[in-house]
Design a protein around this motif. Structure first.
Motif, PDB file in Angstrom:
ATOM      1  N   GLN A  24       1.042  -1.425  -0.027  1.00 13.50           N
ATOM      2  CA  GLN A  24      -0.090  -0.091  -0.309  1.00 13.50           C
ATOM      3  C   GLN A  24       1.237   0.845  -0.444  1.00 13.50           C
ATOM      4  N   ILE A  25       1.981   1.273   0.953  1.00  8.88           N
ATOM      5  CA  ILE A  25       2.751   2.838   0.547  1.00  8.88           C
ATOM      6  C   ILE A  25       3.447   2.720  -0.817  1.00  8.88           C
ATOM      7  N   LEU A  26       3.830   1.851  -0.950  1.00  7.37           N
ATOM      8  CA  LEU A  26       4.623   1.897  -2.108  1.00  7.37           C
ATOM      9  C   LEU A  26       3.161   1.993  -3.554  1.00  7.37           C
ATOM     10  N   TRP A  27       2.020   1.630  -3.695  1.00  3.01           N
ATOM     11  CA  TRP A  27       1.320   1.980  -4.403  1.00  3.01           C
ATOM     12  C   TRP A  27       0.960   3.755  -4.096  1.00  3.01           C
ATOM     13  N   GLN A  28       0.408   4.446  -3.353  1.00  5.94           N
ATOM     14  CA  GLN A  28       0.609   5.659  -2.735  1.00  5.94           C
ATOM     15  C   GLN A  28       2.357   6.300  -3.215  1.00  5.94           C
ATOM     16  N   GLY A  29       3.444   5.779  -3.908  1.00  5.93           N
ATOM     17  CA  GLY A  29       4.352   6.663  -4.193  1.00  5.93           C
ATOM     18  C   GLY A  29       4.813   7.132  -2.620  1.00  5.93           C
ATOM     19  N   MET A  30       4.846   6.609  -1.585  1.00  2.00           N
ATOM     20  CA  MET A  30       6.094   6.714  -0.111  1.00  2.00           C
ATOM     21  C   MET A  30       7.391   7.003  -0.630  1.00  2.00           C
ATOM     22  N   PHE A  31       7.478   6.152  -1.409  1.00  2.00           N
ATOM     23  CA  PHE A  31       9.491   5.719  -1.498  1.00  2.00           C
ATOM     24  C   PHE A  31       9.609   6.402  -2.832  1.00  2.00           C
ATOM     25  N   LYS A  32      11.323   6.534  -2.542  1.00  2.00           N
ATOM     26  CA  LYS A  32      11.654   7.374  -4.056  1.00  2.00           C
ATOM     27  C   LYS A  32      11.838   6.242  -5.138  1.00  2.00           C
ATOM     28  N   ASP A  33      10.459   6.649  -6.249  1.00  2.00           N
ATOM     29  CA  ASP A  33      10.650   5.973  -6.965  1.00  2.00           C
ATOM     30  C   ASP A  33      12.689   5.145  -7.383  1.00  2.00           C
ATOM     31  N   GLY A  34      12.440   4.769  -7.942  1.00  2.00           N
ATOM     32  CA  GLY A  34      13.580   3.119  -7.970  1.00  2.00           C
ATOM     33  C   GLY A  34      14.498   2.150  -7.443  1.00  2.00           C
ATOM     34  N   LEU A  35      13.821   2.693  -6.377  1.00  2.00           N
ATOM     35  CA  LEU A  35      14.489   2.554  -4.660  1.00  2.00           C
ATOM     36  C   LEU A  35      14.063   1.817  -3.680  1.00  2.00           C
ATOM     37  N   VAL A  36      12.730   0.953  -4.088  1.00  2.00           N
ATOM     38  CA  VAL A  36      11.708  -0.007  -3.686  1.00  2.00           C
ATOM     39  C   VAL A  36      11.060  -0.804  -4.656  1.00  2.00           C
ATOM     40  N   SER A  37      11.566  -1.859  -4.131  1.00  2.00           N
ATOM     41  CA  SER A  37      10.136  -2.680  -4.868  1.00  2.00           C
ATOM     42  C   SER A  37       9.416  -3.655  -3.685  1.00  2.00           C
ATOM     43  N   ASP A  38       8.434  -4.758  -4.227  1.00  2.00           N
ATOM     44  CA  ASP A  38       7.316  -5.414  -3.934  1.00  2.00           C
ATOM     45  C   ASP A  38       8.502  -6.382  -2.742  1.00  2.00           C
TER      46      ASP A  38
END
Length: 95
Positions: A24-38
């Motif tokens: 859900q946090i990933l879908w909200q775009g709360m982490f910098k792009d490209g730094l975190v994946s599922d």
């Protein structure tokens, strides 16, 4: 259905919920792009997600609630340090 879902979430441990909240946090775009994946295992991400989950667990009806709660809190305009606090009343309450 949200009530039933909330009851189910309350029965789960924080550790069980962390991967779901992380999505859900990933879908909200709360982490910098490209730094975190599922499948990321970055400890900072895990720690942040664990904290967000633990804080919201008793009140959340869906895992999205934990992500939105964290997003709201991160949006507060808080000073970076105690010395940056200009409001004297606030300084007194914190100290």
């Amino acid at each position: 259905l949200k009530w039933v879902n909330a009851q189910h979430l309350k029965l789960r441990t924080v550790e069980d919920l962390v991967p779901l909240v992380k999505q859900q946090i990933l879908w909200q775009g709360m982490f910098k792009d490209g730094l975190v994946s599922d499948d990321s295992v970055d400890l900072g991400v895990i720690d942040f997600t664990y904290a967000a989950t633990a804080l919201a667990k008793q009140m959340m009806e869906t895992t999205k609630d934990a992500a939105l709660n964290a997003k709201t809190v991160l949006g507060y305009g808080l000073p970076a340090t105690f010395t940056d606090v200009r409001d004297e009343e606030a300084r007194t309450m914190i100290a």
